[in-house]
Design a protein around this motif. Structure first.
Motif, PDB file in Angstrom:
ATOM      1  N   ARG A  24       1.018  -1.195  -0.215  1.00  0.00           N
ATOM      2  CA  ARG A  24      -0.007  -0.064   0.086  1.00  0.00           C
ATOM      3  C   ARG A  24       0.924   1.339   0.083  1.00  0.00           C
ATOM      4  N   GLY A  25       0.127   2.236  -0.557  1.00  0.00           N
ATOM      5  CA  GLY A  25       0.605   3.654  -0.459  1.00  0.00           C
ATOM      6  C   GLY A  25       0.323   4.190   0.858  1.00  0.00           C
ATOM      7  N   PHE A  26       1.322   5.142   1.301  1.00  0.00           N
ATOM      8  CA  PHE A  26       1.010   5.701   2.610  1.00  0.00           C
ATOM      9  C   PHE A  26       1.948   7.002   2.761  1.00  0.00           C
ATOM     10  N   THR A  27       1.375   7.648   3.991  1.00  0.00           N
ATOM     11  CA  THR A  27       2.277   8.927   4.373  1.00  0.00           C
ATOM     12  C   THR A  27       2.460   8.623   6.040  1.00  0.00           C
ATOM     13  N   MET A  28       3.716   8.634   6.399  1.00  0.00           N
ATOM     14  CA  MET A  28       4.093   8.266   7.560  1.00  0.00           C
ATOM     15  C   MET A  28       4.646   9.659   8.183  1.00  0.00           C
ATOM     16  N   ALA A  34       7.064  16.149  21.578  1.00  0.00           N
ATOM     17  CA  ALA A  34       6.330  17.689  21.669  1.00  0.00           C
ATOM     18  C   ALA A  34       4.995  17.608  20.702  1.00  0.00           C
ATOM     19  N   GLN A  35       5.057  16.546  20.002  1.00  0.00           N
ATOM     20  CA  GLN A  35       3.907  16.012  18.985  1.00  0.00           C
ATOM     21  C   GLN A  35       4.031  17.128  17.818  1.00  0.00           C
ATOM     22  N   VAL A  36       5.088  17.727  17.336  1.00  0.00           N
ATOM     23  CA  VAL A  36       5.383  18.302  16.397  1.00  0.00           C
ATOM     24  C   VAL A  36       5.880  17.449  15.335  1.00  0.00           C
ATOM     25  N   GLU A  37       5.240  17.553  14.131  1.00  0.00           N
ATOM     26  CA  GLU A  37       5.705  16.723  13.061  1.00  0.00           C
ATOM     27  C   GLU A  37       7.217  17.254  12.564  1.00  0.00           C
ATOM     28  N   VAL A  38       8.011  16.503  12.425  1.00  0.00           N
ATOM     29  CA  VAL A  38       9.510  16.613  12.114  1.00  0.00           C
ATOM     30  C   VAL A  38       9.764  16.245  11.031  1.00  0.00           C
ATOM     31  N   MET A  39       9.164  15.129  10.451  1.00  0.00           N
ATOM     32  CA  MET A  39       9.549  14.341   9.116  1.00  0.00           C
ATOM     33  C   MET A  39       8.297  13.985   8.680  1.00  0.00           C
ATOM     34  N   ARG A  40       8.137  13.558   7.288  1.00  0.00           N
ATOM     35  CA  ARG A  40       7.240  13.034   6.527  1.00  0.00           C
ATOM     36  C   ARG A  40       7.594  12.069   5.430  1.00  0.00           C
ATOM     37  N   ILE A  41       7.119  10.578   5.569  1.00  0.00           N
ATOM     38  CA  ILE A  41       7.700  10.093   4.437  1.00  0.00           C
ATOM     39  C   ILE A  41       6.290   9.386   3.845  1.00  0.00           C
ATOM     40  N   GLU A  42       6.710   9.790   2.290  1.00  0.00           N
ATOM     41  CA  GLU A  42       5.597   9.366   1.346  1.00  0.00           C
ATOM     42  C   GLU A  42       5.973   8.219   0.636  1.00  0.00           C
ATOM     43  N   ARG A  43       5.098   7.167   0.401  1.00  0.00           N
ATOM     44  CA  ARG A  43       5.162   5.894  -0.371  1.00  0.00           C
ATOM     45  C   ARG A  43       3.977   5.757  -1.370  1.00  0.00           C
ATOM     46  N   ASP A  44       4.208   5.694  -2.445  1.00  0.00           N
ATOM     47  CA  ASP A  44       2.939   5.305  -3.425  1.00  0.00           C
ATOM     48  C   ASP A  44       2.879   4.083  -3.695  1.00  0.00           C
ATOM     49  N   PHE A  45       1.540   3.698  -3.915  1.00  0.00           N
ATOM     50  CA  PHE A  45       1.106   2.128  -4.048  1.00  0.00           C
ATOM     51  C   PHE A  45       1.925   1.590  -5.540  1.00  0.00           C
ATOM     52  N   LYS A  46       2.166   0.588  -5.218  1.00  0.00           N
ATOM     53  CA  LYS A  46       3.082   0.135  -6.409  1.00  0.00           C
ATOM     54  C   LYS A  46       2.312  -1.534  -6.594  1.00  0.00           C
ATOM     55  N   THR A  65       9.775   8.605  -0.451  1.00  0.00           N
ATOM     56  CA  THR A  65      10.703   9.964  -0.203  1.00  0.00           C
ATOM     57  C   THR A  65      10.492  10.457   0.930  1.00  0.00           C
ATOM     58  N   VAL A  66      11.657  11.167   1.794  1.00  0.00           N
ATOM     59  CA  VAL A  66      11.653  11.599   2.776  1.00  0.00           C
ATOM     60  C   VAL A  66      11.758  13.084   3.000  1.00  0.00           C
ATOM     61  N   GLU A  67      10.849  13.727   3.647  1.00  0.00           N
ATOM     62  CA  GLU A  67      10.750  15.356   3.784  1.00  0.00           C
ATOM     63  C   GLU A  67      11.003  15.550   5.372  1.00  0.00           C
ATOM     64  N   ALA A  68      11.995  16.576   5.471  1.00  0.00           N
ATOM     65  CA  ALA A  68      12.382  16.955   6.686  1.00  0.00           C
ATOM     66  C   ALA A  68      12.810  18.278   6.803  1.00  0.00           C
ATOM     67  N   GLY A  71       7.543  18.875   3.730  1.00  0.00           N
ATOM     68  CA  GLY A  71       7.303  20.048   2.506  1.00  0.00           C
ATOM     69  C   GLY A  71       8.841  20.252   1.746  1.00  0.00           C
ATOM     70  N   THR A  72      10.076  19.667   2.674  1.00  0.00           N
ATOM     71  CA  THR A  72      11.174  19.948   2.110  1.00  0.00           C
ATOM     72  C   THR A  72      11.878  18.463   1.862  1.00  0.00           C
ATOM     73  N   VAL A  73      11.991  18.108   0.638  1.00  0.00           N
ATOM     74  CA  VAL A  73      12.540  16.857   0.385  1.00  0.00           C
ATOM     75  C   VAL A  73      14.069  16.743   0.842  1.00  0.00           C
ATOM     76  N   VAL A  74      14.462  15.647   1.570  1.00  0.00           N
ATOM     77  CA  VAL A  74      15.875  15.407   1.844  1.00  0.00           C
ATOM     78  C   VAL A  74      16.483  14.462   1.255  1.00  0.00           C
ATOM     79  N   GLY A  75      15.675  13.407   0.529  1.00  0.00           N
ATOM     80  CA  GLY A  75      15.993  12.196   0.013  1.00  0.00           C
ATOM     81  C   GLY A  75      15.018  11.380  -0.220  1.00  0.00           C
ATOM     82  N   SER A  76      15.715  10.147  -0.622  1.00  0.00           N
ATOM     83  CA  SER A  76      14.473   9.192  -1.193  1.00  0.00           C
ATOM     84  C   SER A  76      15.186   7.892  -1.182  1.00  0.00           C
TER      85      SER A  76
END
Length: 189
Positions: A24-28, A34-46, A65-68, A71-76
């Motif tokens: 499955r695709g997901f957003t992690m 402190a419950q502040v989102e510091v990173m976001r990981i996006e994966r598309d369904f394949k 893809t990793v954003e940290a 909104g700012t892509v730092v790697g994949s």
């Protein structure tokens, strides 16, 4: 085990979780204490992805893809074509390969031992760290779906690459260990 620094929660649709399982695709969302989102990981369904040989066709290669900060892509992470051992490229924000992750050629009983994926230099010539699925003990492995992973890397590794390696843990977990848990627990959807 160490001190909790981050908490992760998955955002995906019910249909995606029930029908597509580990593919499955997901957003992690990765939150600090402190419950502040510091990173976001996006994966598309394949649909066709997951197997080493499928990665020979880029459209079927598992990736994320990793954003940290978000909104700012730092790697994949991109699955690479291989015949035996699963292999992944760790890319920087520009898509340049900076590290390689290579898994074991065969994962026979992941619920009864540690399973190590080596983190190698970009050219694959030198081991610089590891991502290890850690054996949680008989009771935990038999009666829960919880997993523990350890990630080791050089202290002087760039922070965006460290964040991308953290993202790789989720891809490895979904590709190799969530599938095992579904089979082992007798889940049939």
């Amino acid at each position: 085990m160490g001190q909790q620094v981050y908490f992760a929660f998955e955002e995906s649709g019910l249909c995606m979780r029930q029908c597509c399982h580990a593919q499955r695709g997901f957003t992690m969302h990765i939150m600090d204490n402190a419950q502040v989102e510091v990173m976001r990981i996006e994966r598309d369904f394949k649909y066709c992805g997951g197997r080493n040989y499928c990665a020979c066709v880029e459209a079927c290669a598992m990736s994320l893809t990793v954003e940290a900060p978000p909104g700012t892509v730092v790697g994949s992470i991109m699955q690479e074509c291989s015949c035996l051992a699963p292999t992944f490229a760790v890319n920087d924000a520009s898509g340049n390969k900076v590290l390689t992750i290579q898994g074991p050629a065969c994962i026979l009983c992941p619920q009864w031992c540690d399973v190590e994926f080596e983190v190698l230099s970009g050219d694959g010539g030198q081991k610089v760290g590891a991502i290890t699925k850690q054996f949680g003990g008989f009771v935990r492995e038999m009666y829960t779906t919880a997993d523990n992973f350890g990630v080791t890397f050089p202290m002087d590794l760039a922070v965006p690459v460290k964040a991308t390696l953290l993202g790789a843990v989720f891809l490895i977990d979904f590709m190799f260990f969530e599938v095992q848990q579904q089979r082992g627990a007798g889940h049939h959807h």
